[in-house]
Design a protein around this motif. Structure first.
Motif, mmCIF file in Angstrom:
data_model
loop_
_atom_site.group_PDB
_atom_site.id
_atom_site.type_symbol
_atom_site.label_atom_id
_atom_site.label_comp_id
_atom_site.label_asym_id
_atom_site.label_seq_id
_atom_site.Cartn_x
_atom_site.Cartn_y
_atom_site.Cartn_z
ATOM 1 N N CYS A 159 -10.924 33.052 -24.504
ATOM 2 C CA CYS A 159 -10.195 34.121 -25.150
ATOM 3 C C CYS A 159 -11.260 33.463 -26.183
ATOM 4 O O CYS A 159 -11.588 32.843 -26.285
ATOM 5 C CB CYS A 159 -9.073 33.193 -24.855
ATOM 6 S SG CYS A 159 -7.754 34.511 -26.841
ATOM 7 N N CYS A 176 -6.012 27.143 -31.209
ATOM 8 C CA CYS A 176 -5.717 28.355 -30.879
ATOM 9 C C CYS A 176 -6.130 28.738 -32.785
ATOM 10 O O CYS A 176 -4.668 28.879 -32.792
ATOM 11 C CB CYS A 176 -4.709 28.645 -30.045
ATOM 12 S SG CYS A 176 -4.586 30.577 -29.292
ATOM 13 N N CYS A 192 -2.231 35.211 -20.919
ATOM 14 C CA CYS A 192 -1.365 34.868 -22.434
ATOM 15 C C CYS A 192 -1.551 36.276 -22.940
ATOM 16 O O CYS A 192 -2.974 37.268 -22.874
ATOM 17 C CB CYS A 192 -1.881 34.218 -23.297
ATOM 18 S SG CYS A 192 -2.421 34.274 -25.049
HETATM 19 S S1 SF4 Z 1 -3.284 30.680 -26.264
HETATM 20 FE FE1 SF4 Z 1 -3.606 32.745 -26.029
HETATM 21 S S2 SF4 Z 1 -4.198 33.530 -27.528
HETATM 22 FE FE2 SF4 Z 1 -4.475 31.522 -28.013
HETATM 23 S S3 SF4 Z 1 -6.824 31.204 -27.372
HETATM 24 FE FE3 SF4 Z 1 -4.348 30.788 -25.315
HETATM 25 S S4 SF4 Z 1 -5.519 33.238 -24.660
HETATM 26 FE FE4 SF4 Z 1 -5.863 32.908 -26.946
#
Ligand code: SF4
Length: 200
Positions: A159, A176, A192
């Motif tokens: 991500c 994040c 996610c």
């Molecule tokens: S929680 Fe979701 S938006 Fe955040 S880094 Fe992980 S995959 Fe990406």
């Protein structure tokens, strides 16, 4: 110390992972529910719910690493069960988009409740073992994705919002950028809805 005879450790790990996969699949068969869903039909319902909007059949084939005839059969069955409906793609009148009906969304809600057998087994792990296992699992998934052995999944390690080891706190070292918050290995996501692919 003498070597322990038998299969090499990597084979032992792979056999163990296969046994876990077998347990998950067996629970999926047991959880067929009121619509008598096969594991593939359940995966399609869960995928469409997860995406949150109708998608083409080809995307389902890719996301589930299946084949067009297999998915086509499952889609036909799901339409007969009135869990799934097809609409014209506004961007291409010849193409169809597949989405869930209201009954399909209800079924997705039922499927989202994890099996007590599986969650019970996971709860036997200590907090540290849980975090280490989630971290190892996401690492293995990423390696397999890099080798094009499995489809890309929407997980932290791929991500653009994921910043590994951004904080000094060993319990919550990652960041994040989507929610602008630190988190630890035990909170790594494998699926996610806010994931956006990293470039490069
Ligand atoms: S929680 Fe979701 S938006 Fe955040 S880094 Fe992980 S995959 Fe990406």
């Amino acid at each position: 110390m003498a070597d322990v005879p038998g299969l090499p450790p990597a084979s032992q790990l792979l056999i163990g992972l296969a046994r876990l996969g077998q347990a998950v699949r067996m629970e999926a068969w047991r959880n067929a529910g009121p619509h008598n869903l096969s594991p593939l039909q359940a995966d399609i319902v869960a995928l469409l719910h997860d995406r949150g909007h109708p998608i083409r059949q080809g995307e389902i084939v890719t996301a589930l690493a299946s084949t067009p005839p297999t998915v086509s059969d499952a889609v036909k069955t799901l339409r007969k069960k009135e869990l799934l409906e097809a609409t014209r793609d506004p961007g291409d009148a010849r193409a169809l988009l597949l989405g869930l009906t209201e009954a399909g969304h209800e079924e997705a809600g039922r499927l989202a409740v994890q099996s007590e057998t599986l969650t019970g087994a996971v709860s036997a792990l200590s907090e540290d073992d849980f975090a280490a296992m989630l971290r190892s699992t996401t690492t293995l998934i990423r390696e397999l994705q890099d080798r094009r052995a499995i489809p890309i999944s929407r997980m932290c390690l791929t991500c653009r919002f994921f910043v590994p080891r951004a904080h000094p706190d060993p319990a919550r070292p990652h960041h994040c950028a989507f929610v602008d918050a630190p988190f630890g290995d035990a909170e790594l996501r494998v699926s996610c809805p806010d994931h956006e692919p990293a470039t490069g």
